[in-house]
Design a protein around this motif. Structure first.
Motif: not given
Length: 244
Positions: A43-54, A57-64
């Motif tokens: 899912p796009p960044e905003n979708g992952l942010c909503e799903m994980f509640g983060v 920056t956190v999502v980008r670090e996880a993808i990295t």
């Protein structure tokens, strides 16, 4: 996509431990287990942010981190796509002498018989001072890695803190006896190290330390034992590959 991901068991992360580590571990599990197949997009960044509640920056670090494992790639205008279902392990050196490899594997074999149980005991017995020491050791390891250090001393300090948290002096004596020799990288010459690969290797080690720490501090002995077993087993398998 959000509904489909939630059906796969994605959960919002806790506020304890590394947030990006929690996100990347959940996504890695989904990829490795084939629940997000090769070729599918995350899912796009905003979708992952909503799903994980983060945060983003956190999502980008996880993808990295997932990129460092070779699991995904990100392309502008397309998104992040799953490349493979198994991580590409980064090894700390291009070549190691067979004598050194055997020395490392002998120590890891011994550690595998002792440290999973030490982690389980630490989960049951640790006190407030142990918690402080464990958290400080983990922070020091992560900080050393960010400064491109080999983090040998910090790696030792983390495992030694676990041994002390068992409140069984024999575990601590075991670690004191080997000192840095218990850490495989301490046996490698600087000229043998692959700097870029080592950076990815240590990032993985840090994530595994984080899982071990979370289990210990949550007083979950079975989870702590399993996390330590997985951590040391992966190290053994990585160094055993140098025999080939």
């Amino acid at each position: 996509m959000k509904q489909a991901m939630n059906q796969l068991g994605v959960s919002r992360v806790s506020q304890h431990g590394s947030l990006s580590g929690q996100v990347s571990r959940q996504l890695e599990t989904l990829i490795v287990e084939g629940r997000i197949p090769v070729g599918d997009k995350l899912p796009p960044e905003n979708g992952l942010c909503e799903m994980f509640g983060v945060s983003r920056t956190v999502v980008r670090e996880a993808i990295t981190h997932l990129k460092s494992l070779g699991l995904v790639e990100t392309r502008r205008g397309i998104g992040t796509r799953v490349l493979r279902s198994r991580p590409v392990e980064a090894l700390p050196a291009k070549r190691i002498s067979l004598t050194t490899v055997e020395d490392i594997l002998h120590i890891l074999e011994l550690r595998l018989t002792l440290e999973p149980e030490a982690a389980a005991l630490a989960a049951t017995r640790h006190d407030a001072e142990d918690r402080r020491r464990l958290e400080a050791a983990h922070r020091a390891f992560v900080a050393a890695c960010r400064h491109d250090s080999q983090a040998r001393e910090e790696d030792f300090a983390f495992h030694f803190a676990i041994a002390r948290a068992t409140h069984n002096p024999v575990f601590a004596t075991f670690y004191e006896q080997f000192d840095l020799g218990a850490i495989p990288r301490a046996k490698l010459l600087d000229v043998e190290l692959d700097v870029e690969a080592t950076r990815h290797y240590l990032e993985r080690v840090g994530q595994e330390h984080d899982v071990i720490l979370e289990a210990i501090l949550a007083r979950h002995p079975a989870a702590a034992r399993d996390a330590m077993l997985e951590h040391l087993s992966r190290a053994r398998d990585n160094y055993a590959s140098y025999r080939q």
